[in-house]
Design an enzyme around this catalytic site. Structure first.
Site, PDB file in Angstrom:
ATOM      1  N   VAL A  91       0.792  -1.221   0.016  1.00  0.00           N
ATOM      2  CA  VAL A  91       0.025   0.066   0.140  1.00  0.00           C
ATOM      3  C   VAL A  91       0.885   1.030   0.061  1.00  0.00           C
ATOM      4  O   VAL A  91       1.816   1.223   0.712  1.00  0.00           O
ATOM      5  CB  VAL A  91      -0.854   0.140   1.464  1.00  0.00           C
ATOM      6  N   ASN A 141       6.618   5.860  -0.901  1.00  0.00           N
ATOM      7  CA  ASN A 141       8.024   5.065  -0.803  1.00  0.00           C
ATOM      8  C   ASN A 141       8.742   4.842   0.447  1.00  0.00           C
ATOM      9  O   ASN A 141       9.822   4.765   0.700  1.00  0.00           O
ATOM     10  CB  ASN A 141       9.263   6.159  -1.478  1.00  0.00           C
ATOM     11  N   ARG A 142       7.651   4.705   1.466  1.00  0.00           N
ATOM     12  CA  ARG A 142       8.165   4.405   2.671  1.00  0.00           C
ATOM     13  C   ARG A 142       8.958   5.422   3.646  1.00  0.00           C
ATOM     14  O   ARG A 142       9.678   5.177   4.466  1.00  0.00           O
ATOM     15  CB  ARG A 142       9.008   3.231   3.042  1.00  0.00           C
ATOM     16  N   LEU A 143       8.887   6.702   3.077  1.00  0.00           N
ATOM     17  CA  LEU A 143       9.750   7.765   3.709  1.00  0.00           C
ATOM     18  C   LEU A 143       8.742   8.469   4.449  1.00  0.00           C
ATOM     19  O   LEU A 143       8.404   9.663   4.268  1.00  0.00           O
ATOM     20  CB  LEU A 143      10.341   8.647   2.530  1.00  0.00           C
TER      21      LEU A 143
END
Length: 224
Positions: free
Chosen positions: A18, A200-202
């Site tokens: 997700v 982007n999981r940032l």
């Protein structure tokens, strides 16, 4: 892609993804007090009709050093921490008696946000407990008496229902006393972390840490 599983019931979610793209958290919008920001996020969760936005996952750890987590409902946010109510003789109550520290997690799935509240935990005063107990629905008041000792074994569902009926006969509506084994706890926060999912999981992670012996908070951004 379908979830992988085998005949033994094992499941593999490694292909599930997700992308979090619903918000952001920048330093220029931060408030001096983490409780101001927590209140703002709670109000936004309520406005967006998040299910039970004041629910938390509460983590405790007693003398056995085994963490325990369960969902409870926050009933107050103040300038020091958060308040919930429970049976003092429950497993969580025993953990708190042995180790008066806890961490709570708010999670608002649809907003892709979470907040961690860590700190010391103490009982609220008796007057506060009794005032809250009087506001509870009648059958919830009776339920507090049935669940004694909370987390203890019971012979059957019927035994609980029978006890509930017996207590309704014993205590008419408006005459239910506050159990002496039941009451409020406050987590007085020493650290509060705000997490906003990002692409982007940032993810955005901002942590407020209480400066010892002051009313000030140190604020830092953390790597995701």
């Amino acid at each position: 892609m379908a979830t992988k599983r085998d005949n033994g019931g094992n499941m593999d979610f490694s292909d599930k993804r997700v992308s979090y793209e619903k918000g952001e958290l920048h330093e220029e919008v931060l408030l001096d007090s983490p409780f101001q920001l927590l209140t703002l996020w709670l109000n936004e969760a309520i406005e967006q009709k998040a299910p039970e936005p004041y629910a938390i996952s509460l983590a405790t750890c007693g003398s056995d050093n085994m963490p325990a987590v369960r969902t409870v409902l926050v009933r107050e946010v103040n300038n020091e921490g958060i308040v919930f109510y429970s049976n003092y003789l429950s497993h969580k109550g025993q953990d708190i008696e042995q180790n008066p520290h806890a961490e709570a997690l708010f999670f608002w799935h649809d907003m892709q946000r979470q907040v961690r509240v860590r700190g010391n935990i103490t009982k609220v005063n008796r007057a506060t407990t009794e005032a809250y107990f009087e506001k509870r629905p009648y059958e919830s008041q009776i339920g507090a008496w049935v669940s004694q000792p909370q987390s203890g074994p019971v012979s059957s569902r019927q035994a609980m229902d029978d006890k509930f009926a017996q207590l309704k006969q014993q205590y008419p509506e408006g005459e239910v006393p506050t159990p002496d084994f039941w009451g409020g706890y406050q987590i007085t926060a020493t650290e509060i972390e705000f997490w906003q999912g990002r692409p982007n999981r940032l993810h955005d992670r901002i942590v407020y840490t209480k400066v010892t012996d002051t009313e000030q908070w140190d604020i830092k951004r953390l790597l995701p």
